[in-house]
Write a protein that holds these residues in place. Structure first.
Motif, PDB file in Angstrom:
ATOM      1  N   ILE A 252      -3.907  14.059  -5.818  1.00  0.00           N
ATOM      2  CA  ILE A 252      -2.973  14.396  -4.738  1.00  0.00           C
ATOM      3  C   ILE A 252      -2.147  13.171  -4.358  1.00  0.00           C
ATOM      4  O   ILE A 252      -0.912  13.238  -4.227  1.00  0.00           O
ATOM      5  CB  ILE A 252      -3.730  14.939  -3.510  1.00  0.00           C
ATOM      6  CG1 ILE A 252      -4.315  16.329  -3.813  1.00  0.00           C
ATOM      7  CG2 ILE A 252      -2.812  15.011  -2.289  1.00  0.00           C
ATOM      8  CD1 ILE A 252      -5.239  16.851  -2.731  1.00  0.00           C
ATOM      9  N   GLU A 253      -2.811  12.031  -4.164  1.00  0.00           N
ATOM     10  CA  GLU A 253      -2.093  10.821  -3.750  1.00  0.00           C
ATOM     11  C   GLU A 253      -1.141  10.339  -4.851  1.00  0.00           C
ATOM     12  O   GLU A 253      -0.049   9.838  -4.560  1.00  0.00           O
ATOM     13  CB  GLU A 253      -3.074   9.711  -3.368  1.00  0.00           C
ATOM     14  CG  GLU A 253      -3.868   9.986  -2.087  1.00  0.00           C
ATOM     15  CD  GLU A 253      -2.995  10.065  -0.836  1.00  0.00           C
ATOM     16  OE1 GLU A 253      -1.778   9.829  -0.934  1.00  0.00           O
ATOM     17  OE2 GLU A 253      -3.540  10.355   0.238  1.00  0.00           O
ATOM     18  N   LEU A 254      -1.519  10.482  -6.113  1.00  0.00           N
ATOM     19  CA  LEU A 254      -0.602  10.130  -7.200  1.00  0.00           C
ATOM     20  C   LEU A 254       0.634  11.026  -7.164  1.00  0.00           C
ATOM     21  O   LEU A 254       1.752  10.578  -7.434  1.00  0.00           O
ATOM     22  CB  LEU A 254      -1.309  10.259  -8.548  1.00  0.00           C
ATOM     23  CG  LEU A 254      -2.401   9.225  -8.837  1.00  0.00           C
ATOM     24  CD1 LEU A 254      -3.133   9.582 -10.129  1.00  0.00           C
ATOM     25  CD2 LEU A 254      -1.818   7.810  -8.921  1.00  0.00           C
ATOM     26  N   SER A 255       0.432  12.303  -6.822  1.00  0.00           N
ATOM     27  CA  SER A 255       1.550  13.241  -6.735  1.00  0.00           C
ATOM     28  C   SER A 255       2.441  12.943  -5.544  1.00  0.00           C
ATOM     29  O   SER A 255       3.649  13.200  -5.580  1.00  0.00           O
ATOM     30  CB  SER A 255       1.015  14.675  -6.640  1.00  0.00           C
ATOM     31  OG  SER A 255       0.228  15.009  -7.767  1.00  0.00           O
TER      32      SER A 255
ATOM     33  N   ILE B 133      -8.477   5.069  -2.066  1.00  0.00           N
ATOM     34  CA  ILE B 133      -8.971   6.459  -2.009  1.00  0.00           C
ATOM     35  C   ILE B 133     -10.251   6.518  -1.190  1.00  0.00           C
ATOM     36  O   ILE B 133     -10.424   7.390  -0.321  1.00  0.00           O
ATOM     37  CB  ILE B 133      -9.219   7.012  -3.434  1.00  0.00           C
ATOM     38  CG1 ILE B 133      -7.894   7.255  -4.153  1.00  0.00           C
ATOM     39  CG2 ILE B 133     -10.040   8.309  -3.381  1.00  0.00           C
ATOM     40  CD1 ILE B 133      -7.071   8.395  -3.608  1.00  0.00           C
ATOM     41  N   LEU B 134     -11.172   5.592  -1.440  1.00  0.00           N
ATOM     42  CA  LEU B 134     -12.436   5.560  -0.697  1.00  0.00           C
ATOM     43  C   LEU B 134     -12.204   5.311   0.784  1.00  0.00           C
ATOM     44  O   LEU B 134     -12.924   5.839   1.635  1.00  0.00           O
ATOM     45  CB  LEU B 134     -13.345   4.465  -1.268  1.00  0.00           C
ATOM     46  CG  LEU B 134     -13.842   4.659  -2.700  1.00  0.00           C
ATOM     47  CD1 LEU B 134     -14.570   3.405  -3.170  1.00  0.00           C
ATOM     48  CD2 LEU B 134     -14.756   5.873  -2.805  1.00  0.00           C
ATOM     49  N   ARG B 135     -11.207   4.485   1.104  1.00  0.00           N
ATOM     50  CA  ARG B 135     -10.923   4.163   2.508  1.00  0.00           C
ATOM     51  C   ARG B 135     -10.298   5.339   3.240  1.00  0.00           C
ATOM     52  O   ARG B 135     -10.773   5.761   4.303  1.00  0.00           O
ATOM     53  CB  ARG B 135      -9.984   2.942   2.586  1.00  0.00           C
ATOM     54  CG  ARG B 135      -9.738   2.439   4.005  1.00  0.00           C
ATOM     55  CD  ARG B 135      -8.711   1.325   4.030  1.00  0.00           C
ATOM     56  NE  ARG B 135      -7.349   1.811   3.855  1.00  0.00           N
ATOM     57  CZ  ARG B 135      -6.587   2.291   4.846  1.00  0.00           C
ATOM     58  NH1 ARG B 135      -7.062   2.365   6.083  1.00  0.00           N
ATOM     59  NH2 ARG B 135      -5.353   2.687   4.600  1.00  0.00           N
ATOM     60  N   ILE B 136      -9.235   5.888   2.667  1.00  0.00           N
ATOM     61  CA  ILE B 136      -8.481   6.941   3.345  1.00  0.00           C
ATOM     62  C   ILE B 136      -9.206   8.288   3.302  1.00  0.00           C
ATOM     63  O   ILE B 136      -9.130   9.073   4.237  1.00  0.00           O
ATOM     64  CB  ILE B 136      -7.081   7.074   2.704  1.00  0.00           C
ATOM     65  CG1 ILE B 136      -6.214   5.877   3.064  1.00  0.00           C
ATOM     66  CG2 ILE B 136      -6.383   8.360   3.148  1.00  0.00           C
ATOM     67  CD1 ILE B 136      -5.672   5.886   4.481  1.00  0.00           C
TER      68      ILE B 136
ATOM     69  N   PHE C  71      -1.307   5.247   2.926  1.00  0.00           N
ATOM     70  CA  PHE C  71      -1.984   5.046   1.645  1.00  0.00           C
ATOM     71  C   PHE C  71      -1.293   3.893   0.921  1.00  0.00           C
ATOM     72  O   PHE C  71      -0.200   4.051   0.378  1.00  0.00           O
ATOM     73  CB  PHE C  71      -1.937   6.324   0.805  1.00  0.00           C
ATOM     74  CG  PHE C  71      -2.749   6.234  -0.457  1.00  0.00           C
ATOM     75  CD1 PHE C  71      -4.113   6.449  -0.422  1.00  0.00           C
ATOM     76  CD2 PHE C  71      -2.159   5.924  -1.669  1.00  0.00           C
ATOM     77  CE1 PHE C  71      -4.879   6.351  -1.587  1.00  0.00           C
ATOM     78  CE2 PHE C  71      -2.901   5.812  -2.832  1.00  0.00           C
ATOM     79  CZ  PHE C  71      -4.265   6.036  -2.789  1.00  0.00           C
ATOM     80  N   LYS C  72      -1.932   2.703   0.926  1.00  0.00           N
ATOM     81  CA  LYS C  72      -1.310   1.494   0.383  1.00  0.00           C
ATOM     82  C   LYS C  72      -2.325   0.714  -0.455  1.00  0.00           C
ATOM     83  O   LYS C  72      -3.011  -0.181   0.069  1.00  0.00           O
ATOM     84  CB  LYS C  72      -0.781   0.604   1.515  1.00  0.00           C
ATOM     85  CG  LYS C  72       0.438   1.151   2.252  1.00  0.00           C
ATOM     86  CD  LYS C  72       0.912   0.183   3.327  1.00  0.00           C
ATOM     87  CE  LYS C  72       1.326  -1.145   2.738  1.00  0.00           C
ATOM     88  NZ  LYS C  72       1.885  -2.072   3.757  1.00  0.00           N
ATOM     89  N   PRO C  73      -2.430   1.003  -1.737  1.00  0.00           N
ATOM     90  CA  PRO C  73      -3.355   0.241  -2.586  1.00  0.00           C
ATOM     91  C   PRO C  73      -3.079  -1.255  -2.583  1.00  0.00           C
ATOM     92  O   PRO C  73      -4.003  -2.059  -2.783  1.00  0.00           O
ATOM     93  CB  PRO C  73      -3.127   0.840  -3.980  1.00  0.00           C
ATOM     94  CG  PRO C  73      -2.590   2.209  -3.729  1.00  0.00           C
ATOM     95  CD  PRO C  73      -1.764   2.086  -2.484  1.00  0.00           C
ATOM     96  N   ASP C  74      -1.829  -1.652  -2.355  1.00  0.00           N
ATOM     97  CA  ASP C  74      -1.481  -3.076  -2.384  1.00  0.00           C
ATOM     98  C   ASP C  74      -2.282  -3.908  -1.382  1.00  0.00           C
ATOM     99  O   ASP C  74      -2.437  -5.123  -1.574  1.00  0.00           O
ATOM    100  CB  ASP C  74       0.013  -3.272  -2.095  1.00  0.00           C
ATOM    101  CG  ASP C  74       0.888  -2.917  -3.288  1.00  0.00           C
ATOM    102  OD1 ASP C  74       0.324  -2.743  -4.382  1.00  0.00           O
ATOM    103  OD2 ASP C  74       2.112  -2.797  -3.128  1.00  0.00           O
ATOM    104  N   ARG C  75      -2.783  -3.267  -0.332  1.00  0.00           N
ATOM    105  CA  ARG C  75      -3.513  -4.022   0.689  1.00  0.00           C
ATOM    106  C   ARG C  75      -4.760  -4.697   0.082  1.00  0.00           C
ATOM    107  O   ARG C  75      -5.268  -5.677   0.621  1.00  0.00           O
ATOM    108  CB  ARG C  75      -3.895  -3.127   1.863  1.00  0.00           C
ATOM    109  CG  ARG C  75      -5.065  -2.201   1.610  1.00  0.00           C
ATOM    110  CD  ARG C  75      -5.497  -1.412   2.861  1.00  0.00           C
ATOM    111  NE  ARG C  75      -4.539  -0.362   3.182  1.00  0.00           N
ATOM    112  CZ  ARG C  75      -3.803  -0.355   4.285  1.00  0.00           C
ATOM    113  NH1 ARG C  75      -3.922  -1.336   5.158  1.00  0.00           N
ATOM    114  NH2 ARG C  75      -2.961   0.634   4.518  1.00  0.00           N
TER     115      ARG C  75
END
Length: 537
Positions: free
Chosen positions: A331-334, A374-377, A440-444
């Motif tokens: 979902i997040e990739l989409s 993903i685990l965080r959000i 949703f920010k993987p860069d963090r």
């Protein structure tokens, strides 16, 4: 204290009936005095409720995001506060890092499953790792440890890839010949991937759901997730919290749970019979979870009842949580085409066709960052609720104002008090993760040392409570992470994912054993995505 009950009992054996009334009155007075003088849980601030029987429990259960509610209350009432709970009682909510660390340090001894949770877990799964407390929990966990060592997970990694490639082969047939791709209901496929994987890796058994076959366990899982509990079922669940006898009244959902429990117990019997004795498992070089458990069962004095319960635990945990996390990942990739492109570039650029277990552990930084986000959000479990097994004192990181207006730097907890750690709230809290906490920010995760916020004060995997912490930290954490990364790496390298109605499509929540995502307006927990082949430019 004021009266020795045992001494009084001995004395009653030597007095006449005329003194019994005086003695009974003395005992009664003692009990009243003990109750009056016994120290109570520190009075804390918190929201109110007009519902004496259920407090705010229905509000939290029906909320789209209970974490936001907990976060708002923490902002208003302090880092530790109380909420109205069942039958006029108060539950204590912890968002203070030091209090949370202390809570997890005393898990299974000082803080145990609530009576309602205990009954539910025993009925569904048996007296396994989820149910056990104290020394029993330590013994069962020790017996399972060899199955979840790094070496064991590394050996199981090819199975993770095997399930992913089976799904790929079928998706290829669905998409071939259509440059626009195909609409695929991905959550059901992630269920199949998870169930077949835990079957092979956990028990050397192939459920073959990816090949179109079914089983009683797969059918029971599908049935449980296909419908939303009715208002009547929700009301019966709430009433059963007050009157446990009502949990025996059959409803559609309880019947589905009963069938799931029966199906898992049936499979557990088959797995045990197939594994045989410890010597047979050793001779067969069985490296599955059940094979390694059978080998260690005799030295750790694990009973057959406990082995069956562990199989049920692994079936449920290995299926439900991984399927949910993989679905949220797609979902997040989409939703974020740029993130999807960045992740794909890293995976396509890696040496070799498939990343190794070592690369999952020490390389591929953006895949790791994406996984952590993903685990965080989207933690599968929203909160942890326990009951204090004895009186306790919770230390605080910073003083708070009690309900009486006094500043306190610790909280006294009375035996029997319900204590909750709101995982979803803490994982997404503005105070802990900063002003972009809800994004949703993987860069963090690529520069965590620059994070000035309080998240680093939390214990747990990568300062997250998604896998819990302490004695009950998820034993299958490494297994879950390796499976998640392996499956995702295959899918992202080969496909492009899009929400058919655009990236802003509303994603709702479907109440299952654990909350599942769903595309708003779809039946059950359906998540249809447009999936097309990735073609390198």
């Amino acid at each position: 204290m004021l009266l020795d009950i045992e001494a009084l009992t001995r004395k009653l054996q030597h007095v006449g009936m005329k003194d019994v009334g005086i003695a009974v009155a003395s005992v009664f007075a003692y009990l009243l005095l003990r109750r009056a003088f016994r120290r109570r849980t520190t009075p804390l601030k918190g929201p109110s409720s007009n519902n004496f029987f259920f407090g705010v429990v229905p509000e939290l259960m029906e909320a789209p995001d209970s974490g936001v509610i907990h976060e708002g209350w923490a902002y208003v009432y302090g880092s530790v506060f109380t909420i109205p709970h069942l039958v006029g009682s108060k539950a204590v909510i912890l968002t203070d890092p030091k209090a949370i660390q202390h809570f997890f340090s005393r898990e299974t001894y000082g803080y145990v499953q609530t009576p309602n949770s205990k009954r539910f877990l025993e009925k569904l799964l048996g007296r396994g790792l989820f149910w056990a407390e104290g020394d029993s929990h330590k013994r069962q966990r020790r017996a399972l440890n060899p199955a979840f060592s790094n070496a064991s997970i590394k050996d199981l990694t090819p199975i993770f890839y095997d399930s992913a490639y089976k799904a790929k082969a079928i998706w290829d047939r669905l998409i071939d010949g259509n440059p626009e791709g195909a609409i695929i209901e991905v959550q059901q496929w992630m269920n199949h991937v998870s169930l077949d994987t835990i079957g092979l890796a956990g028990f050397s058994h192939d459920f073959e759901t990816l090949s179109g076959k079914t089983s009683e366990v797969a059918t029971a899982f599908d049935e449980l997730g296909s419908t939303k509990p009715s208002s009547f079922q929700f009301a019966m669940f709430l009433l059963s919290l007050l009157f446990p006898i009502l949990s025996k009244i059959p409803t559609g959902r309880r019947n589905s749970l009963a069938r799931l429990g029966a199906a898992m117990r049936g499979m557990a019997d088959k797995f045990i019979n197939a594994s045989g004795t410890a010597k047979e498992a050793e001779a067969a070089n069985d490296k599955s979870v059940i094979g390694l458990l059978v080998k260690s069962a005799s030295t750790e004095h694990i009973t057959q009842e406990e082995v069956i319960a562990q199989i049920n635990v692994l079936l449920l945990a290995g299926y439900e949580t991984t399927a949910i996390s993989l679905t949220w990942a797609l979902i997040e990739l989409s939703r974020h085409a740029d993130i999807q492109d960045t992740l794909r570039a890293e995976l396509v650029g890696a040496e070799g066709a498939d990343p190794t277990w070592d690369e999952f552990t020490n390389g591929l930084p953006f895949l790791d960052a994406f996984t952590c986000e993903i685990l965080r959000i989207h933690p599968p479990l929203f909160e942890i609720q326990r009951s204090a097994a004895e009186d306790d004192i919770l230390p605080l990181s910073a003083p708070i104002q009690s309900a009486t207006g006094r500043m306190v730097d610790n909280i006294f907890i009375t035996k029997g008090t319900t204590v909750t750690v709101p995982i979803r709230c803490l994982n997404r809290s503005l105070e802990f993760w900063g002003p972009d906490a809800k994004e949703f920010k993987p860069d963090r995760w690529l520069n965590p040392s620059a994070d000035p916020y309080k998240a680093q004060e939390l214990q747990g995997y990568r300062h997250l409570l998604t896998f819990s912490d302490g004695a009950r930290q998820c034993l299958g954490k490494g297994f879950a992470l390796a499976e998640f990364k392996a499956v995702l790496s295959v899918l992202v390298r080969n496909y492009v994912f899009e929400l058919p109605k655009g990236p802003d499509t509303e994603i709702g929540q479907h109440r299952n054993l654990l909350p599942r995502p769903k595309v708003a307006g779809e039946e059950g927990y359906s998540v249809p995505l447009r999936v097309r082949h990735y073609v390198a430019e």
